[in-house]
Scaffold this motif. Structure first.
Motif, short mmCIF file in Angstrom:
data_model
loop_
_atom_site.label_atom_id
_atom_site.label_comp_id
_atom_site.label_asym_id
_atom_site.label_seq_id
_atom_site.Cartn_x
_atom_site.Cartn_y
_atom_site.Cartn_z
N PHE A 1 0.89 -1.32 -0.10
CA PHE A 1 -0.01 0.08 0.12
C PHE A 1 0.98 1.31 0.05
O PHE A 1 1.74 1.45 0.62
N THR A 2 0.78 2.18 -0.72
CA THR A 2 1.30 3.42 -0.91
C THR A 2 0.69 4.68 -0.48
O THR A 2 1.45 5.82 -0.55
N HIS A 3 -0.52 4.80 -0.14
CA HIS A 3 -0.96 5.99 0.54
C HIS A 3 -1.80 5.60 1.60
O HIS A 3 -2.31 4.48 1.80
N ALA A 4 -1.84 6.65 2.54
CA ALA A 4 -2.62 6.31 3.55
C ALA A 4 -3.10 7.70 4.20
O ALA A 4 -2.59 8.74 3.86
N VAL A 5 -4.35 7.54 4.74
CA VAL A 5 -5.10 8.81 5.28
C VAL A 5 -5.40 8.65 6.72
O VAL A 5 -5.94 7.34 7.12
N ILE A 6 -4.61 9.30 7.57
CA ILE A 6 -4.67 9.34 9.04
C ILE A 6 -5.20 10.75 9.46
O ILE A 6 -5.16 11.58 8.72
N PRO A 7 -5.49 10.85 11.09
CA PRO A 7 -5.69 11.97 11.38
C PRO A 7 -4.66 13.06 11.37
O PRO A 7 -3.34 12.75 11.27
N LYS A 8 -5.06 14.31 11.35
CA LYS A 8 -3.76 15.47 11.38
C LYS A 8 -3.18 15.58 12.38
O LYS A 8 -1.90 15.74 12.45
N ASP A 9 -3.66 15.26 13.77
CA ASP A 9 -2.88 15.36 15.10
C ASP A 9 -1.86 14.26 15.05
O ASP A 9 -1.08 14.33 16.20
N ASP A 10 -1.90 13.12 14.38
CA ASP A 10 -0.81 12.31 14.57
C ASP A 10 0.36 12.56 13.79
O ASP A 10 0.45 12.67 12.30
N ASP A 11 1.53 12.77 14.43
CA ASP A 11 2.80 13.25 14.16
C ASP A 11 3.62 11.79 13.82
O ASP A 11 4.89 12.16 13.54
N THR A 12 3.15 11.02 13.36
CA THR A 12 4.03 9.57 13.09
C THR A 12 4.50 9.86 11.72
O THR A 12 4.11 10.29 10.52
N LYS A 13 6.03 9.46 11.63
CA LYS A 13 6.72 9.42 10.44
C LYS A 13 6.27 8.35 9.47
O LYS A 13 6.26 7.29 9.81
N ALA A 14 5.97 8.83 8.28
CA ALA A 14 5.67 7.85 7.25
C ALA A 14 6.79 7.19 6.77
O ALA A 14 7.77 7.54 6.63
#
Length: 486
Positions: free
Chosen positions: A428-441
């Motif tokens: 999977f090449t794309h992900a939609v996550i919450p804005k407040d999540d600062d996890t590094k892709a």
């Protein structure tokens, strides 16, 4: 309790659970069984436990001088079971393996016993395994062992239901690994009550645990569950053992799971995945592919998310079907998800996206028999419902992760980094996550951070922002719009 003339106490005791009372009653106040209260005789009212002289060998020692070499774990040969235990079997550890009837507990225990019988100790000798069955004959267990490939000379088999015989077998053989199938079928002649009763189970469990600790024998006790789903027997049994494992799964599916609800030697956040087939139970080291379909063409009403089962990320496909209702109250049917979450997501879609579903039936389910009980699947559930309602498929290369608030906002969830790594590993090449999540892709993965459900749906269904559709989707000229439903 009432006292007699000699200064002793009268007591009445339940033969099933051991509950005691000062006077006779027709029904036990603990287990609610009828006709089980009996007089236990009289006991001295001033009885006290006196101290005894402790020998030098039994005297307490400095913790730095305790020999812990005999407590080192060894693998069972079943990788997924070792994952749940932490690092394998610990000598002297007692494991309670519980599950519904017919789910595969005996097959699982026999497979583990056969695998352990092929492993070697530190002295290079093969480990001796003793399998005690109280539910089947020895011939029946042998037939199952032949079917699953658990035949080995170091696997000893005996059919016993008497606790004295069981303890005698263990004392003489002194195996490295012991399986008792099941603890509810073993009974002690010294204890009143029927086999499987609370008093019997407590005595059997305590006796086997004492023997296992004394001889450092790793032990698995197979247990039953009640119709409510809890482990049969007194709660003290779960406190006595070192590890409590729940073995469960859908009878109509080959998939089985083992989870530990108590583990003195490791974490309780791990889950083991197995497949039940004609040749027995096999470990599934990479189960993510079992829970998503591999359609060549994306289908409307499907969305991919990453669920966390303990510390383990699992890909999950959520399918939704929105159909015209037949009148009356619309139906909300869910399989593998939480019913209350579906009702909440439908209400949020109606309030914040003006997506009218008041006359439509909504069916939502997971693929492959997986159960997703966490709110991180809210965004995928909403995307699947919208996709089915608009007949517009989602791009197959995108995963959606996030919890929906009642205000229509996206909330971050735990373990996002592990979820994204698992999705990227599977292509999977794309992900939609919450804005407040600062996890590094992960490198090579594009992550869209959206603050609300409105922005997330615009990102997913906007052709200019989402991954390019395949040629088979060129006919989808209609762009998804978030206006009042027509």
């Amino acid at each position: 309790m009432a006292k007699t003339k000699t200064g002793t106490k009268l007591a009445y005791k339940c033969t099933e659970c051991g509950w005691m009372t000062a006077k006779w009653t027709g029904r036990c106040g603990e287990c609610q069984a009828w006709g089980t209260i009996q007089e236990t005789g009289v006991t001295p009212s001033t009885a006290r436990t006196a101290p005894v002289t402790v020998t030098v060998d039994e005297l307490a020692q400095p913790i730095t001088e305790i020999d812990a070499s005999h407590a080192e774990s060894f693998p069972t040969g079943v990788s997924e079971f070792d994952r749940v235990l932490g690092s394998g079997l610990v000598p002297g550890a007692v494991i309670l393996l519980a599950g519904e009837p017919g789910i595969g507990k005996s097959t699982m225990a026999l497979d583990i016993a056969g695998q352990v019988a092929t492993t070697r100790r530190d002295d290079k000798k093969l480990r001796t395994t003793l399998y005690l069955t109280g539910e089947e004959s020895a011939a029946q267990v042998r037939l199952r062992a032949e079917r699953i490939g658990a035949m080995h000379d170091n696997l000893l088999l005996s059919a016993e239901t008497d606790l004295s015989q069981v303890l005698g077998q263990v004392e003489q053989i002194k195996p490295d690994f012991l399986v008792v199938d099941s603890v509810q079928t073993i009974q002690s002649a010294a204890i009143d009550g029927t086999p499987g009763g609370r008093m019997q189970i407590q005595e059997v469990t305590s006796s086997i645990i004492r023997l296992a600790k004394r001889h450092n024998i790793a032990t698995i006790l197979v247990g039953h569950v009640t119709k409510e789903g809890s482990i049969a027997g007194p709660r003290t049994m779960e406190h006595l053992v070192d590890v409590v494992c729940q073995f469960h799964g859908d009878r109509h599916s080959q998939l089985r799971f083992i989870r530990s609800v108590k583990n003195r030697y490791g974490s309780t956040d791990e889950v083991g995945c197995f497949s039940m087939n004609d040749s027995g139970i096999t470990s599934i080291d990479d189960p993510s592919g079992l829970f998503i379909n591999t359609f060549a063409t994306p289908m409307p009403g499907t969305a991919i998310t990453v669920a966390m089962d303990g510390h383990r990320p699992l890909m999950a496909e959520i399918q939704a079907l929105v159909a015209d209702g037949s009148g009356g109250s619309p139906r909300r049917v869910v399989t593998g998800l939480v019913q209350s979450r579906l009702n909440t997501v439908v209400a949020i879609l109606s309030r914040h996206l003006n997506l009218s579903l008041i006359t439509q039936d909504v069916y939502v389910s997971t693929v492959g028999g997986i159960s997703v009980n966490e709110p991180a699947a809210d965004l995928a559930m909403a995307a699947a419902i919208i996709s089915s309602r608009k007949n517009l498929p989602l791009p197959r290369s995108t995963v959606t992760i996030g919890e929906l608030s009642l205000a229509g906002e996206l909330r971050p969830v735990a373990g996002t980094e592990r979820r994204l790594k698992e999705a990227h590993r599977l292509g999977f090449t794309h992900a939609v996550i919450p804005k407040d999540d600062d996890t590094k892709a992960p490198p090579g993965m594009r992550v869209y951070r959206t603050p609300s459900l409105l922005d997330a749906m615009s990102t997913i269904f906007d052709p200019e922002r989402r991954p390019a559709p395949s040629p088979s989707h060129d006919r989808m000229a209609k762009v998804f719009t978030l206006h009042p439903d027509e």
